[in-house]
Write a protein that holds these residues in place. Structure first.
Motif, short mmCIF file in Angstrom:
data_model
loop_
_atom_site.label_atom_id
_atom_site.label_comp_id
_atom_site.label_asym_id
_atom_site.label_seq_id
_atom_site.Cartn_x
_atom_site.Cartn_y
_atom_site.Cartn_z
N ASN A 110 78.38 108.30 29.02
CA ASN A 110 79.26 107.54 29.91
C ASN A 110 79.44 106.11 29.41
N ARG A 111 78.37 105.48 29.03
CA ARG A 111 78.45 104.09 28.56
C ARG A 111 79.27 104.00 27.28
N MET A 112 79.02 104.92 26.36
CA MET A 112 79.77 104.86 25.10
C MET A 112 81.25 105.18 25.33
N ASN A 113 81.55 106.10 26.23
CA ASN A 113 82.95 106.37 26.54
C ASN A 113 83.64 105.15 27.11
N THR A 114 82.94 104.44 27.98
CA THR A 114 83.51 103.24 28.58
C THR A 114 83.77 102.17 27.51
#
Length: 481
Positions: A110-114
């Motif tokens: 999730n963090r990397m996608n953001t």
């Protein structure tokens, strides 16, 4: 990178979002607006560091999947915890370790996608390391997905932040689709954008060598030996080399970022960011504590199996640090001291080091080191019918270990020797179970230990199934119902 771990912890806390359920809590928001968090180069750098911080948490228990599940390690004393149930193939969907593992990896994703979405429109004049941040985020996303599919099989395929409503409708995608659409593409992109090496406090971040090595392992896992050979050959030309002394790999008074290091999960003592391995892998013996200055704990675990111990031939320089001395230890005066029968009778010393406080060790977790690359390369070469260079690669590892070189082996014989060498060289570094699965030998090796044919993957966490509550979208892995 040990010096920036405190930054990682702070950043992870900032990006952790409000309360939610498993991967459905996908917006990395806090009391600070998301838009404010992603403006400057440092904002994106700190956001990427948050991914490392979550890996630091997740890899404290990675051995429960990679080591204790296989035949090189066993639980000898306590029989009522996650590592004992993993060892006995009784780890089912309601286990907290499965829930936490799922959450940790999807938190990283999730963090990397953001980051990847937010950085698309960032001005390179302001975000001066934009390409590197993208490459690093893709490496971390690829690693998270690689571990997820190896542990759980089919999982949701996410390449952007999604809403809660979307999350309820997001089904599991096949592991093959995730390899093709995310893991391989991300690692190819990461290889192009990452630096070859870092200096100062940035040492420990993912490099080109880390991305290329992981890509080689991915190809090997998928039995694409031609592409694995190409990727791993490129790593051998990047300037890595084996340390002369095997034991120096596990001497934590020395720099862990040496010529054999490729990628570690970084831990730092005395800052609340140490690893637990030093204490948990030792017998709970006061005699041992007095000799080594480190206390084992009541949950002593990840003990070498008799089978593994028996595989080390006389003169193998890896044996002592890998599997210790069964039933006791050699004290500072060279005298054998027996362990009480109430403790584990075998132990590894790969994580043995002085530490300032209990479960606060500086010992890193080695995700990839050069010996692993050489043995993977040997495997790919051998599967591609290139016997001579395959012998050369495995013999580099054996020479360092002080054991005789191999010569003139058939393809099938060399295949078995490479599998064996990985056990001897890489024991207690999280490889054995995944090696058994990817080579199709897990059930044959482990059926006598209660393994069922469907247990090549673990159960999907029960809480995740209950949140979705729709088997047509999100079903349990076969056999675990």
């Amino acid at each position: 990178m040990k010096k920036i771990l405190s930054i990682a912890a702070m950043t992870a806390s900032l990006l952790l979002g409000s309360c939610g359920k498993d991967f459905i809590d996908l917006q990395p928001v806090s009391t600070v607006s998301v838009d404010v968090l992603y403006k400057t180069d440092k904002d994106f750098q700190d956001a990427v560091i948050g991914g490392y911080a979550t890996l630091q948490t997740q890899y404290q228990t990675f051995w429960i999947f990679g080591d204790i599940r296989g035949d090189d390690a066993e639980q000898q004393i306590v029989k009522n915890d996650a590592w004992s149930t993993s060892d006995a193939f009784l780890l089912f969907s309601d286990a907290n370790i499965l829930r936490d593992t799922w959450r940790n990896y999807f938190s990283i994703i999730n963090r990397m996608n953001t980051i990847l979405v937010r950085i698309e429109d960032a001005d390179p004049a302001v975000v001066t390391n934009k390409n590197r941040h993208v490459a690093e985020a893709k490496f971390l996303r690829a690693l998270a997905y690689f571990d997820l599919v190896r542990i759980f099989g089919d999982v949701p395929l996410l390449t952007r932040p999604i809403t809660t409503d979307e999350a309820y409708k997001t089904k599991r995608e096949s592991a093959d689709a995730i390899y093709d659409q995310i893991i391989i593409r991300d690692l190819i992109d990461a290889d192009q954008g990452l630096l070859a090496k870092y200096s100062g406090t940035e040492v420990g971040r993912a490099t080109k060598g880390a991305a290329k090595s992981l890509l080689g392992k991915v190809y090997l896992t998928r039995k694409d030996f031609v592409k694995a050979e190409v990727a791993l050959q490129e790593v051998t030309a990047m300037g890595y080399s084996l340390l002369t002394n095997y034991n120096d790999l596990f001497d934590y008074t020395k720099d862990e970022h040496h010529s054999e290091y490729i990628f570690d999960i970084e831990y730092d003592e005395n800052k609340g960011e140490g690893s637990v391995f030093t204490n948990r892998f030792l017998p709970n013996s006061n005699l041992m504590a007095q000799n080594f200055g480190v206390q084992g704990v009541g949950t002593e675990t990840n003990s070498p199996s008799d089978e593994l111990i028996s595989l080390f031939v006389a003169g193998d320089l890896r044996k002592d640090v890998s599997v210790g001395v069964k039933g006791g230890f050699i004290d500072k005066n060279g005298v054998f001291v027996a362990l009480p029968q109430s403790t584990s009778q075998t132990y590894t010393k790969k994580y043995l080091t002085a530490e300032p406080a209990f479960e606060d060790s500086r010992a890193n977790w080695k995700v990839t080191r050069y010996a692993d690359v050489l043995l993977m390369y040997a495997e790919a070469l051998n599967e591609n019918g290139k016997s001579a260079p395959a012998h050369d690669m495995i013999n580099m590892v054996r020479k360092r270990a002080g054991v005789p070189a191999y010569a003139g082996l058939t393809q099938s014989d060399l295949r078995e020797k490479i599998y064996l060498e990985r056990r001897l060289e890489l024991s207690f570094e999280g490889h054995r179970w995944f090696d058994l699965v990817r080579t199709g030998r897990a059930y044959e090796k482990m059926k006598s230990k209660n393994m069922q044919p469907f247990m090549n993957v673990f159960a999907i966490p029960l809480g995740q199934l209950q949140v979705i509550n729709d088997e047509s979208i999100f079903a349990q892995n076969p056999g675990y119902n």
